[in-house]
Design a protein around this motif. Structure first.
Motif, PDB file in Angstrom:
ATOM      1  N   THR A 228       2.558  15.976  10.053  1.00  0.00           N
ATOM      2  CA  THR A 228       2.672  16.373   8.653  1.00  0.00           C
ATOM      3  C   THR A 228       3.983  15.891   8.040  1.00  0.00           C
ATOM      4  O   THR A 228       4.039  15.549   6.857  1.00  0.00           O
ATOM      5  CB  THR A 228       2.540  17.901   8.531  1.00  0.00           C
ATOM      6  N   SER A 229       5.038  15.830   8.846  1.00  0.00           N
ATOM      7  CA  SER A 229       6.339  15.398   8.324  1.00  0.00           C
ATOM      8  C   SER A 229       6.314  13.962   7.809  1.00  0.00           C
ATOM      9  O   SER A 229       7.176  13.568   7.028  1.00  0.00           O
ATOM     10  CB  SER A 229       7.429  15.557   9.398  1.00  0.00           C
TER      11      SER A 229
ATOM     12  N   MET B 292       0.837  -1.183   0.000  1.00  0.00           N
ATOM     13  CA  MET B 292       0.000   0.000   0.000  1.00  0.00           C
ATOM     14  C   MET B 292       0.885   1.251   0.000  1.00  0.00           C
ATOM     15  O   MET B 292       1.908   1.300   0.661  1.00  0.00           O
ATOM     16  CB  MET B 292      -0.915   0.007   1.236  1.00  0.00           C
ATOM     17  N   ASN B 293       0.459   2.253  -0.704  1.00  0.00           N
ATOM     18  CA  ASN B 293       1.136   3.540  -0.731  1.00  0.00           C
ATOM     19  C   ASN B 293       1.067   4.164   0.664  1.00  0.00           C
ATOM     20  O   ASN B 293       0.001   4.240   1.255  1.00  0.00           O
ATOM     21  CB  ASN B 293       0.427   4.443  -1.755  1.00  0.00           C
ATOM     22  N   THR B 294       2.197   4.582   1.206  1.00  0.00           N
ATOM     23  CA  THR B 294       2.184   5.202   2.539  1.00  0.00           C
ATOM     24  C   THR B 294       2.379   6.703   2.479  1.00  0.00           C
ATOM     25  O   THR B 294       2.518   7.352   3.497  1.00  0.00           O
ATOM     26  CB  THR B 294       3.267   4.583   3.447  1.00  0.00           C
ATOM     27  N   THR B 295       2.410   7.272   1.288  1.00  0.00           N
ATOM     28  CA  THR B 295       2.421   8.726   1.158  1.00  0.00           C
ATOM     29  C   THR B 295       1.260   9.103   0.266  1.00  0.00           C
ATOM     30  O   THR B 295       0.868   8.362  -0.624  1.00  0.00           O
ATOM     31  CB  THR B 295       3.738   9.241   0.537  1.00  0.00           C
ATOM     32  N   GLY B 296       0.707  10.264   0.485  1.00  0.00           N
ATOM     33  CA  GLY B 296      -0.408  10.713  -0.336  1.00  0.00           C
ATOM     34  C   GLY B 296      -1.624   9.815  -0.204  1.00  0.00           C
ATOM     35  O   GLY B 296      -2.271   9.504  -1.198  1.00  0.00           O
ATOM     36  N   LEU B 297      -1.938   9.410   1.033  1.00  0.00           N
ATOM     37  CA  LEU B 297      -3.074   8.521   1.247  1.00  0.00           C
ATOM     38  C   LEU B 297      -4.391   9.224   0.943  1.00  0.00           C
ATOM     39  O   LEU B 297      -4.614  10.351   1.377  1.00  0.00           O
ATOM     40  CB  LEU B 297      -3.104   8.035   2.692  1.00  0.00           C
TER      41      LEU B 297
ATOM     42  N   ALA C 158      -9.517  15.771  10.201  1.00  0.00           N
ATOM     43  CA  ALA C 158      -8.855  16.182   8.966  1.00  0.00           C
ATOM     44  C   ALA C 158      -9.767  15.894   7.780  1.00  0.00           C
ATOM     45  O   ALA C 158     -10.435  14.859   7.737  1.00  0.00           O
ATOM     46  CB  ALA C 158      -7.537  15.430   8.802  1.00  0.00           C
ATOM     47  N   LEU C 159      -9.750  16.787   6.823  1.00  0.00           N
ATOM     48  CA  LEU C 159     -10.511  16.629   5.595  1.00  0.00           C
ATOM     49  C   LEU C 159      -9.535  16.229   4.489  1.00  0.00           C
ATOM     50  O   LEU C 159      -8.547  16.936   4.253  1.00  0.00           O
ATOM     51  CB  LEU C 159     -11.215  17.936   5.237  1.00  0.00           C
ATOM     52  N   VAL C 160      -9.788  15.086   3.849  1.00  0.00           N
ATOM     53  CA  VAL C 160      -8.898  14.593   2.799  1.00  0.00           C
ATOM     54  C   VAL C 160      -9.703  14.223   1.555  1.00  0.00           C
ATOM     55  O   VAL C 160     -10.917  14.014   1.612  1.00  0.00           O
ATOM     56  CB  VAL C 160      -8.075  13.368   3.274  1.00  0.00           C
ATOM     57  N   LEU C 161      -8.990  14.114   0.456  1.00  0.00           N
ATOM     58  CA  LEU C 161      -9.611  13.726  -0.806  1.00  0.00           C
ATOM     59  C   LEU C 161      -9.971  12.241  -0.836  1.00  0.00           C
ATOM     60  O   LEU C 161      -9.273  11.418  -0.241  1.00  0.00           O
ATOM     61  CB  LEU C 161      -8.661  13.998  -1.971  1.00  0.00           C
ATOM     62  N   THR C 162     -11.034  11.931  -1.568  1.00  0.00           N
ATOM     63  CA  THR C 162     -11.342  10.543  -1.906  1.00  0.00           C
ATOM     64  C   THR C 162     -10.765  10.291  -3.302  1.00  0.00           C
ATOM     65  O   THR C 162     -10.412  11.228  -4.027  1.00  0.00           O
ATOM     66  CB  THR C 162     -12.844  10.261  -1.902  1.00  0.00           C
TER      67      THR C 162
ATOM     68  N   TYR D 229      -0.573  12.554   3.929  1.00  0.00           N
ATOM     69  CA  TYR D 229      -1.609  13.214   3.137  1.00  0.00           C
ATOM     70  C   TYR D 229      -1.001  14.348   2.309  1.00  0.00           C
ATOM     71  O   TYR D 229      -1.623  15.379   2.083  1.00  0.00           O
ATOM     72  CB  TYR D 229      -2.711  13.762   4.047  1.00  0.00           C
ATOM     73  N   GLU D 230       0.227  14.152   1.883  1.00  0.00           N
ATOM     74  CA  GLU D 230       0.989  15.206   1.213  1.00  0.00           C
ATOM     75  C   GLU D 230       0.208  15.882   0.094  1.00  0.00           C
ATOM     76  O   GLU D 230       0.205  17.101  -0.018  1.00  0.00           O
ATOM     77  CB  GLU D 230       2.297  14.624   0.663  1.00  0.00           C
ATOM     78  N   ASN D 231      -0.452  15.113  -0.742  1.00  0.00           N
ATOM     79  CA  ASN D 231      -1.197  15.684  -1.868  1.00  0.00           C
ATOM     80  C   ASN D 231      -2.686  15.447  -1.764  1.00  0.00           C
ATOM     81  O   ASN D 231      -3.423  15.722  -2.716  1.00  0.00           O
ATOM     82  CB  ASN D 231      -0.669  15.111  -3.186  1.00  0.00           C
ATOM     83  N   THR D 232      -3.143  14.941  -0.627  1.00  0.00           N
ATOM     84  CA  THR D 232      -4.563  14.625  -0.484  1.00  0.00           C
ATOM     85  C   THR D 232      -5.240  15.402   0.631  1.00  0.00           C
ATOM     86  O   THR D 232      -6.460  15.354   0.759  1.00  0.00           O
ATOM     87  CB  THR D 232      -4.759  13.115  -0.258  1.00  0.00           C
TER      88      THR D 232
END
Length: 155
Positions: free
Chosen positions: A73-74, A1-6, A144-148, A78-81
């Motif tokens: 954040t580091s 699974m991708n662990t960045t940009g979840l 937190a609000l994130v993209l689907t 959710y870098e791009n999401t």
């Protein structure tokens, strides 16, 4: 699974994540004093802090809370999401954050739901700031609000 940009769909509930460590220095505390205009002697005068029962300078509780967000954040999960922080609840300053402490964040997503707005999901996180002795210094809940992945999203 991708662990960045979840994305919302990628997030697994009740999985602990841990940040790198960061030392808290007198210079950090001083910089926060200057940034916030809060020069209370607990944060600027070690002798005063000791007279109040602390071993030395203590950091502002809000510095610790801000540091929690930064350490989380580091991890770039959710870098791009990430869309926005929706707020912090149940914030508890359990122990003083001392100059010289080395801290890290441990957090887990404890809940998630789709937003009323398409393409977004809300995550509820339990976030803890932990010192070098393994003691919880600050504990809080964060939303937190994130993209689907798609416009409708799914669980």
């Amino acid at each position: 699974m991708n662990t960045t940009g979840l994305y919302y769909e990628d997030v697994v509930l009740d999985e602990d994540r841990k940040s790198a460590t960061r030392p808290v220095t007198p210079a950090d505390i001083r910089a926060f004093c200057e940034l916030t205009e809060d020069f209370h002697p607990l944060h600027t005068d070690a002798a005063y802090a000791q007279s109040r029962g602390f071993p030395g300078l203590i950091a502002h509780g809000l510095y610790g809370l801000a540091l929690m967000e930064g350490l989380k954040t580091s991890l770039k999960l959710y870098e791009n999401t990430s869309i926005a922080s929706l707020g912090w609840d149940q914030v508890r300053f359990i122990l003083p954050l001392l100059a010289g402490d080395v801290v890290h964040v441990v957090f887990r997503v404890t809940g998630k739901r789709l937003s009323s707005r398409a393409g977004r999901g809300v995550l509820t996180e339990d976030v803890r700031l932990v010192n070098q002795r393994g003691e919880i210094v600050i504990q809080a809940q964060h939303a937190a609000l994130v993209l689907t992945r798609g416009p409708a999203g799914s669980d």
